[in-house]
Design an enzyme around this catalytic site. Structure first.
Site, PDB file in Angstrom:
ATOM      1  N   ASP A 179      -6.946 -73.478  26.814  1.00 42.63           N
ATOM      2  CA  ASP A 179      -6.216 -73.028  25.629  1.00 42.63           C
ATOM      3  C   ASP A 179      -6.811 -71.758  25.027  1.00 42.63           C
ATOM      4  OD1 ASP A 179      -5.199 -76.127  24.005  1.00 42.63           O
ATOM      5  OD2 ASP A 179      -5.484 -75.676  26.126  1.00 42.63           O
ATOM      6  N   HIS A 181      -4.718 -70.091  22.397  1.00 44.80           N
ATOM      7  CA  HIS A 181      -4.133 -70.185  21.059  1.00 44.80           C
ATOM      8  C   HIS A 181      -4.241 -68.907  20.249  1.00 44.80           C
ATOM      9  CE1 HIS A 181      -2.659 -74.202  20.966  1.00 44.80           C
ATOM     10  NE2 HIS A 181      -3.807 -74.724  21.336  1.00 44.80           N
ATOM     11  N   ASP A 208      -0.966 -73.168  26.568  1.00 45.43           N
ATOM     12  CA  ASP A 208      -1.314 -72.971  25.154  1.00 45.43           C
ATOM     13  C   ASP A 208      -1.899 -71.583  24.889  1.00 45.43           C
ATOM     14  OD1 ASP A 208      -2.091 -76.235  23.663  1.00 45.43           O
ATOM     15  OD2 ASP A 208      -0.287 -75.428  24.600  1.00 45.43           O
ATOM     16  N   ASP A 211       0.260 -69.682  19.349  1.00 44.33           N
ATOM     17  CA  ASP A 211       0.186 -70.503  18.133  1.00 44.33           C
ATOM     18  C   ASP A 211      -1.208 -70.546  17.540  1.00 44.33           C
ATOM     19  OD1 ASP A 211       2.713 -72.980  18.998  1.00 44.33           O
ATOM     20  OD2 ASP A 211       2.831 -71.239  17.681  1.00 44.33           O
ATOM     21  N   ARG A 212      -1.262 -70.608  16.259  1.00 42.06           N
ATOM     22  CA  ARG A 212      -2.484 -70.720  15.466  1.00 42.06           C
ATOM     23  C   ARG A 212      -3.244 -69.408  15.317  1.00 42.06           C
ATOM     24  NH1 ARG A 212      -2.972 -76.209  14.617  1.00 42.06           N
ATOM     25  NH2 ARG A 212      -2.400 -77.516  16.360  1.00 42.06           N
ATOM     26  N   ASN A 240       1.889 -77.369  26.066  1.00 39.68           N
ATOM     27  CA  ASN A 240       2.832 -77.970  25.125  1.00 39.68           C
ATOM     28  C   ASN A 240       3.205 -77.014  23.991  1.00 39.68           C
ATOM     29  OD1 ASN A 240       0.104 -78.508  24.182  1.00 39.68           O
ATOM     30  ND2 ASN A 240       1.024 -79.715  22.560  1.00 39.68           N
ATOM     31  N   HIS A 241       2.439 -75.934  23.829  1.00 45.35           N
ATOM     32  CA  HIS A 241       2.797 -74.957  22.802  1.00 45.35           C
ATOM     33  C   HIS A 241       3.697 -73.854  23.321  1.00 45.35           C
ATOM     34  CE1 HIS A 241       0.588 -75.902  19.029  1.00 45.35           C
ATOM     35  NE2 HIS A 241      -0.029 -76.729  19.851  1.00 45.35           N
ATOM     36  N   HIS A 292      -1.719 -78.819  32.112  1.00 40.30           N
ATOM     37  CA  HIS A 292      -2.188 -78.636  30.739  1.00 40.30           C
ATOM     38  C   HIS A 292      -2.685 -79.913  30.049  1.00 40.30           C
ATOM     39  CE1 HIS A 292      -2.603 -76.918  26.778  1.00 40.30           C
ATOM     40  NE2 HIS A 292      -1.913 -77.927  26.296  1.00 40.30           N
ATOM     41  N   ARG A 399      -0.983 -88.212  18.997  1.00 42.56           N
ATOM     42  CA  ARG A 399      -0.166 -87.016  19.126  1.00 42.56           C
ATOM     43  C   ARG A 399       1.304 -87.285  18.875  1.00 42.56           C
ATOM     44  NH1 ARG A 399      -3.153 -82.386  21.136  1.00 42.56           N
ATOM     45  NH2 ARG A 399      -4.702 -83.143  22.617  1.00 42.56           N
ATOM     46  N   HIS A 426      -5.820 -78.782  26.598  1.00 40.92           N
ATOM     47  CA  HIS A 426      -5.093 -79.542  25.574  1.00 40.92           C
ATOM     48  C   HIS A 426      -5.934 -80.153  24.471  1.00 40.92           C
ATOM     49  CE1 HIS A 426      -1.528 -81.481  24.040  1.00 40.92           C
ATOM     50  NE2 HIS A 426      -1.840 -82.700  24.424  1.00 40.92           N
ATOM     51  N   SER A 606      15.019 -59.796   4.134  1.00 29.66           N
ATOM     52  CA  SER A 606      14.806 -59.153   2.845  1.00 29.66           C
ATOM     53  C   SER A 606      13.817 -59.957   2.005  1.00 29.66           C
ATOM     54  CB  SER A 606      16.132 -59.057   2.096  1.00 29.66           C
ATOM     55  OG  SER A 606      16.676 -60.366   1.989  1.00 29.66           O
ATOM     56  N   ASP A 646      19.892 -62.651 -10.540  1.00 30.94           N
ATOM     57  CA  ASP A 646      20.872 -61.956  -9.708  1.00 30.94           C
ATOM     58  C   ASP A 646      21.421 -62.854  -8.605  1.00 30.94           C
ATOM     59  OD1 ASP A 646      18.634 -60.145  -7.428  1.00 30.94           O
ATOM     60  OD2 ASP A 646      18.722 -62.233  -8.071  1.00 30.94           O
TER      61      ASP A 646
END
Lengths: 670, 167
Positions: A179, A181, A208, A211-212, A240-241, A292, A399, A426, A606, A646
């Site tokens: 991983d 990440h 992986d 993410d993070r 899994n990510h 993984h 998990r 993992h 915006s 507004d």
């Protein structure tokens, strides 16, 4: 006092006595030193324990968000409903197979003012070096090149089988990384220590990547670039990510939307495809299996090799046939979701398990042969499972997906497929790697300082042609002087406690009612025992509460806990008068999820969404969670945050208000 | 008498919970087992102050042949230890006297050489790692000496900083 080493030389009794004292003093100092070190080690361990429990609890909570999206998509029939945004084509259909490099070149202009790398396909080592150089200097790769790169990567990945077979016969060693990440520094450090990928320097990256961390995009770009340059020497396994729904929750989607303000939707759309085309596993010399997560007692490598892996874009949403069946069961069996009390709220979702067992059905074997279901479970198992030392194969309750598999499951798989070793990732490991199942299973984790500066090392494996693994560990540091152990533990501990206190604050109402149940006489004080029991049952975190108590709550001289002191140093960012405490708390707890949802709704980036959209989303979300909040309290709240009247809300400002502030927090130096 | 017994039972239950908590922090796989080498750490974090020999003695009572320790065995032994108040910590000023004993000239500091000699050769000797780690924090790099009053104060401050509420 143990053995006393005799003094040498001097025969005078004063000298003897003195040396005796010295020895006694030495023993005392040694004892005391080991005592303080042990307590330091305990603090380090429970800090990591806090990080891990909260992480796993969050992963379970993740189900909420993906279930919410499913809920919105499957059940919203209102024509103006917010769910439209998920289905309406706001971006051109990039998923189109025929789109090629030239299309992107025509459609997306790269201005002269752009000084980043300009890629030309087919890529060469020069392009890769340019990318590395640019990312070291915190430059961004232009969206056009990103899209071209992704499109090419998809084309190349499509040609690859689900399981890649490698041989060590002609290369020296193969390096396996776990991983990352989004930690770019770790990838750069690995390349620095171990060399760049090439025909002589082969790599397997075991999932992986994203993410993070804050450089998930850059890591992907580098890995994909090398994949295109050396398709036989750089191999990627899906983690899994590598899943767009996970990315919504764990930061990758946000990273992309911030870095690529004009093209993030296209990029994410293409990435969704690319992820689904990533191979599922790698086998070296037919003996070493690399994937993984892990395995289950039903893992079938032949089946895995044959299925159409790109059909499963996300593992968080079971295949439609399973969802339909689950919906039918939901209608027949009322769940606890309609509970009106916030106090019971934590029950909803906690025990859900994204496996084929659904709500009330038993696991796989009794179900009729639904091929989509089998495919889903097989992939879920290899991407989510964790090894454990007990025999057997049980659902991974921590998990919410995959299994815990024991040494017997490993042994059986090895026998069936004639394997020698399983390399997986993992799971966070303080030393960057861990060996289990009697040497048969190796966990490799390559993101150093994963939770916090100093929390852990990363590592990679060097596999030689004899398939003997050699481990290389490392740790990136942002301090030029390496912190000593005490400082490191201090950093990790305060970070862990901060996360824990936020969780405490977000569950304030529930905790107070749990405490009150023990406080029969209304004194505001309960025993440590009762306090610990309440904390554990509300927060659902298995932590050493008695040991943590002194950092979380005050105790009076009688040994009782003043339970309201848990909340003393915590408050919300800005007090909002109109908000009921319960509503405010709920907003606090789901702040991250709401941020994601709002960002998706906000098509033109915006930072503003209309009152109507906000209300609708909020109502849907809370009804999905089974939280009962009076309609008009939402309306009041909404009006109070439309500061300039507004009809639009700056949702970042709004969410900031529900950010938990720690009174003792040092001022951020931003 | 029954009141006494109830109180003692309550105390035992409380102690058992404390021991279990500390144990579980080191229980990697949540299967009520820890590696025997972590026992010293667990015992000390429960507030006990044993020397190495005493830790080994304790370990011998609970260790399985495979080097692991099961919670039930540990609970039994450790509860007795805590009830009997064995291995009580010594007061801070006694540690100060210990440092002073090593400071032959009574000048307020100990040289690196003396420190290393005493702590790695006498008593229950430090490993090289332990010695290096202590020196990294305690030694004043310019003079290569340990000013033990400051060192002690610093450590005491650290402990109270992380425990802001009164224990």
């Amino acid at each position: 006092m143990g053995s006393i080493i005799g003094a040498m030389g001097c025969s005078s009794s004063v000298a003897d006595r003195r040396s005796e004292n010295v020895i006694r003093a030495a023993i005392l100092i040694q004892k005391w030193y080991r005592f303080t070190m042990a307590r330091l080690e305990m603090r380090r361990r429970y800090s990591l324990s806090i990080f891990q429990s909260i992480e796993y609890a969050d992963e379970q909570d993740q189900l909420q968000l993906s279930n919410f999206f499913t809920f919105m998509l499957d059940h919203c029939t209102h024509p103006d409903s917010v769910s439209q945004i998920f289905t309406s084509p706001s971006a051109p259909q990039v998923v189109d197979e025929d789109l090629c490099l030239k299309e992107f070149e025509k459609k997306i202009d790269v201005p002269d003012s752009y000084y980043g790398p300009r890629l030309s396909f087919p890529l060469t080592v020069e392009d890769a070096n340019a990318l590395l150089h640019a990312f070291r200097n915190e430059q961004l790769l232009h969206a056009r090149y990103v899209l071209q790169l992704l499109s090419e990567t998809r084309r190349v990945l499509k040609e690859m089988p689900n399981i890649t077979h490698l041989s060590t016969s002609y290369s020296k060693e193969i390096t396996v990384c776990g991983d990352l990440h989004g930690n770019l520094d770790d990838l750069l450090l690995i390349f620095y220590k171990n060399g760049l990928p090439s025909e002589q320097n082969r790599y397997v990256f075991n999932g992986d990547f994203v993410d993070r961390g804050k450089n998930s995009m850059e890591i992907l770009i580098i890995l994909f670039a090398f994949l295109l340059i050396y398709p036989n020497d750089l191999h990627l396994n899906r983690g899994n990510h590598e899943d767009y729904i996970m990315n919504l929750r764990y930061g990758f989607t946000k990273e992309v939307s911030k870095k690529y303000k004009d093209h993030w939707k296209q990029i994410l759309c293409l990435l969704r495809d690319v992820f689904s085309w990533l191979p599922l596993a790698t086998i070296i010399d037919s003996k070493v299996l690399i994937l993984h997560g892990g395995i289950s007692d039903t893992t079938d490598l032949d089946f895995l090799n044959a299925l159409e892996r790109n059909k499963l874009k996300s593992l968080m949403r079971p295949p439609k046939s399973v969802r339909n069946r689950q919906d039918q069961m939901k209608k027949r069996i009322p769940t606890t979701k309609s509970s009106k009390h916030i106090a019971n709220q934590h029950v909803a979702g906690k025990t859900q398990h994204i496996s084929s067992s659904g709500f009330t059905e038993p696991s796989g074997s009794n179900l009729p042969q639904d091929p989509a279901l089998k495919e889903w479970k097989q992939i879920l198992d290899i991407l989510w499972s964790d090894p454990r030392s007990q025999n057997g194969c049980t659902p991974n309750k921590c998990r919410g997906g995959g299994c815990y598999f024991g040494p017997d499951v490993t042994a059986k798989l090895f026998e069936r497929y004639n394997l020698k070793m399983l390399i997986r990732s993992h799971e966070f490991k303080p030393e960057g790697y861990e060996i289990s199942h009697d040497g048969k299973v190796i966990t490799i984790f390559s993101a150093s300082n994963y939770y916090e500066e100093g929390s852990n090392r990363g590592a990679y494996i060097k596999l030689n042609p004899e398939l003997t693994p050699r481990f290389v560990q490392y740790q990136v540091s942002k301090f030029t002087r390496r912190q000593n152990l005490r400082e490191r533990v201090g950093t990790i501990e305060s970070s862990a406690l901060k996360s824990l206190r936020e969780k405490i604050y977000a569950h304030r109402s529930e905790l107070i009612s749990a405490f009150a149940q023990y406080d029969i006489n209304g004194t505001g004080r309960i025993s440590v025992n009762d306090w610990a029991a309440a904390m554990e049952s509300v927060l659902q975190l298995e932590l050493p509460w008695r040991m943590l108590r002194s950092q979380l709550a005050q105790m009076n001289p009688d040994g009782e806990v003043d339970f309201m002191s848990c909340f003393y140093d915590l408050k919300m960012g800005q007090p909002i008068k109109e908000a009921q405490p319960a509503l405010a708390e709920t907003l606090c707890r789901y702040r991250k999820d709401l941020e994601i949802i709002f960002n998706i709704i906000d098509k033109d980036h915006s930072g503003l969404i209309s009152l109507e959209e906000f209300s609708q989303t909020w109502r849907l979300f809370t009804s999905h969670l089974g939280i009962d909040i009076e309609d008009d309290s939402i309306d009041k709240l909404v009006l109070s945050i439309d500061y300039n009247r507004d009809g639009h809300i700056d949702f970042n400002e709004f969410l900031e208000a529900f950010h938990v502030v720690h009174r003792l927090e040092k001022k951020a130096t931003s | 008498m029954a009141e006494e017994e109830k109180r003692r039972d309550g105390l035992v239950a409380e102690i058992e919970k404390k021991i279990t908590e500390a144990f579980e922090v080191f229980d990697r796989e949540s299967n009520k087992t820890v590696d025997g080498r972590e026992i010293g750490c667990i015992v000390r974090s429960l507030g006990c102050f044993p020397n190495e020999a005493e830790v080994q003695e304790l370990l011998a009572k609970v260790e399985e042949p495979d080097g692991f320790v099961h919670l039930e065995n540990f609970l039994q032994v450790m509860t007795e230890v805590l009830l009997d108040r064995r291995f009580q910590p010594i007061p801070e000023d006694v540690i100060l006297h210990a440092f002073e004993a090593l400071d032959g000239n009574k000048c307020g500091y100990i040289t690196k050489e003396d420190l290393v000699k005493h702590l790695t050769e006498e008593g229950e000797p430090f490993t090289q790692e332990e010695m290096e780690d202590m020196l990294a924090v305690a030694l004043d790099p310019e003079t290569n000496t340990l000013h033990y009053r400051d060192y002690r104060t610093k450590l005491v401050v650290d402990e109270t900083k992380t425990f802001p509420f009164n224990v």
